[in-house]
Enzyme design. Structure first.
Site, mmCIF file in Angstrom:
data_model
loop_
_atom_site.group_PDB
_atom_site.id
_atom_site.type_symbol
_atom_site.label_atom_id
_atom_site.label_comp_id
_atom_site.label_asym_id
_atom_site.label_seq_id
_atom_site.Cartn_x
_atom_site.Cartn_y
_atom_site.Cartn_z
ATOM 1 N N CYS A 1 -3.434 4.562 9.669
ATOM 2 C CA CYS A 1 -2.127 4.046 10.108
ATOM 3 C C CYS A 1 -1.435 4.941 11.131
ATOM 4 O O CYS A 1 -0.238 4.799 11.376
ATOM 5 C CB CYS A 1 -1.220 3.854 8.900
ATOM 6 S SG CYS A 1 -1.903 2.718 7.684
ATOM 7 N N CYS B 1 -0.979 8.654 7.241
ATOM 8 C CA CYS B 1 -2.341 8.337 6.809
ATOM 9 C C CYS B 1 -3.242 8.066 8.023
ATOM 10 O O CYS B 1 -2.792 7.526 9.043
ATOM 11 C CB CYS B 1 -2.324 7.107 5.910
ATOM 12 S SG CYS B 1 -1.506 7.396 4.332
ATOM 13 N N CYS C 1 8.167 4.221 6.192
ATOM 14 C CA CYS C 1 7.349 3.747 5.075
ATOM 15 C C CYS C 1 8.184 3.523 3.829
ATOM 16 O O CYS C 1 7.662 3.095 2.804
ATOM 17 C CB CYS C 1 6.242 4.738 4.764
ATOM 18 S SG CYS C 1 6.874 6.343 4.295
ATOM 19 N N CYS D 1 0.834 -1.203 0.000
ATOM 20 C CA CYS D 1 0.000 0.000 0.000
ATOM 21 C C CYS D 1 0.875 1.262 0.000
ATOM 22 O O CYS D 1 0.648 2.191 -0.777
ATOM 23 C CB CYS D 1 -0.937 -0.024 1.202
ATOM 24 S SG CYS D 1 -2.119 1.332 1.233
ATOM 25 N N CYS D 2 1.904 1.290 0.874
ATOM 26 C CA CYS D 2 2.812 2.443 0.928
ATOM 27 C C CYS D 2 3.527 2.619 -0.415
ATOM 28 O O CYS D 2 3.772 3.740 -0.860
ATOM 29 C CB CYS D 2 3.854 2.262 2.034
ATOM 30 S SG CYS D 2 3.261 2.595 3.710
HETATM 31 FE FE1 SF4 Z 1 -1.343 2.774 2.948
HETATM 32 FE FE2 SF4 Z 1 -1.140 3.123 5.576
HETATM 33 FE FE3 SF4 Z 1 1.023 3.344 3.983
HETATM 34 FE FE4 SF4 Z 1 -0.924 5.187 3.980
HETATM 35 S S1 SF4 Z 1 0.495 4.684 5.652
HETATM 36 S S2 SF4 Z 1 0.083 4.363 2.220
HETATM 37 S S3 SF4 Z 1 -2.763 3.906 4.224
HETATM 38 S S4 SF4 Z 1 -0.192 1.487 4.419
#
Ligand code: SF4
Length: 236
Positions: free
Chosen positions: A201, A198, A225, A115-116
Site C-alpha cells: 500500500c 505497508c 488509515c 484490512c487496516c
Molecule cells: Fe492492510 Fe494496506 Fe492497511 Fe496495511 S496499509 S493494513 S496492508 S490495507
C-alpha cells in the site's frame, strides 16, 4: 489536567524537555508508537538516548517492508533497548485472507478499511490500553488534514492526550537531525518513499506530489488509515 494548562506548561520547551515532562506527569502511562519512519526515528532517538521512561511500541501488520524490519533491528541494536510489538489477532487475519485473498484492499475502500482495521486499529487499541498520553510523529505539513490538527490534543474517543513533538518541524529539519545524530533510518527514504506504511500500500512519490500521495495511491481523497482519526476507538 485541563488541556489548556498542560499546553501552557509545555509551550516554549524543547522536544526532550517536553517528553520528560509528560513522562513524569503520566508516569507509566505514556506511550510512543513508531512505524520507523524518519520522524519516528527522531523521537525514538530522544527517548532512548536520554533514557526517558516512555514505552516505545510498534504495530506489526505482517505486511511491512524488509527495509522497515531492518530499521527496527538497527534501532534496537544501536540503542540497546526494547520496542514493544503488537500483532493483529491471528483468527481475524486468517479469516480475512482465507475469504478475500491477500490483496482484497485493492478492490474497494471498504475492503481496505477492513484490512487496516484488523491489522492496525485493533492492535493499536491494545497498545493504548490504559495509556493517558500518546506520542506520535505527526508533522503539520505532512498533509492538509494534519495541518488542521494541533500539537497537543485531547482524544475524546480514547480519553487520552495526544502529543506531536515534531509538529512544527519540516521534513528537512527531520533529515538534518537524523544525519547529525547518526540515527538509523529506513533506507526507502533514499528512494523517494517519504511516508512509509505497508509494502503493498505504499509507493515512492514523484517530485511535486503530496507527502502522503504514495499511501493507498489507487484511492482518491484523504490518505489516512484511521489511526489518528476520531471514532477509531469506537469502531474497534
Ligand atoms: Fe492492510 Fe494496506 Fe492497511 Fe496495511 S496499509 S493494513 S496492508 S490495507
Amino acid at each position: 489536567m485541563k488541556l489548556k494548562n498542560l499546553k501552557d506548561q509545555l509551550s516554549g520547551h524543547s522536544v526532550s524537555e517536553n517528553l520528560k515532562l509528560l513522562s513524569g506527569l503520566f508516569q507509566g502511562k505514556t506511550v510512543f508508537t513508531t512505524s520507523f519512519g524518519a520522524e519516528d526515528q527522531v523521537i525514538t532517538h530522544f527517548i532512548f538516548s536520554e533514557s526517558i521512561p516512555i514505552t516505545v511500541s510498534t504495530l506489526d501488520t505482517g505486511r511491512l517492508f524488509r527495509e522497515t524490519y531492518d530499521t527496527f533491528s538497527n534501532t534496537i541494536i544501536k540503542y540497546r533497548n526494547k520496542i514493544r510489538v503488537y500483532y493483529p489477532e491471528r483468527k481475524d487475519v486468517e479469516k480475512l485472507v482465507t475469504e478475500k485473498g491477500p490483496y482484497s484492499f485493492y478492490e474497494s475502500v471498504e475492503n481496505r478499511k477492513e484490512c487496516c482495521h484488523i491489522r492496525k486499529i485493533i492492535p493499536l487499541k491494545h497498545a493504548l490500553d490504559g495509556v493517558e498520553c500518546w506520542i506520535s510523529g505527526i508533522r503539520a505539513d505532512q498533509s492538509g488534514n494534519r495541518m488542521n490538527m494541533d500539537w497537543l490534543e485531547y482524544d475524546e474517543d480514547r480519553d487520552l492526550i495526544k502529543f506531536y513533538p515534531l509538529f512544527s518541524w519540516s521534513y528537512d529539519d527531520v533529515n538534518k537531525f537524523l544525519k547529525e545524530n547518526n540515527v538509523p533510518y529506513n533506507r526507502l527514504h533514499d528512494k523517494g518513499f517519504v511516508s512509509i506504511g505497508c509494502e503493498p500500500c505504499t509507493r515512492a512519490i514523484l517530485p511535486g506530489e503530496d507527502f502522503r500521495a504514495g499511501r493507498w495511491w489507487w484511492e482518491n481523497g484523504k490518505k489516512e488509515c484511521g489511526l489518528h482519526e476520531k471514532g477509531a476507538r469506537r469502531e474497534a
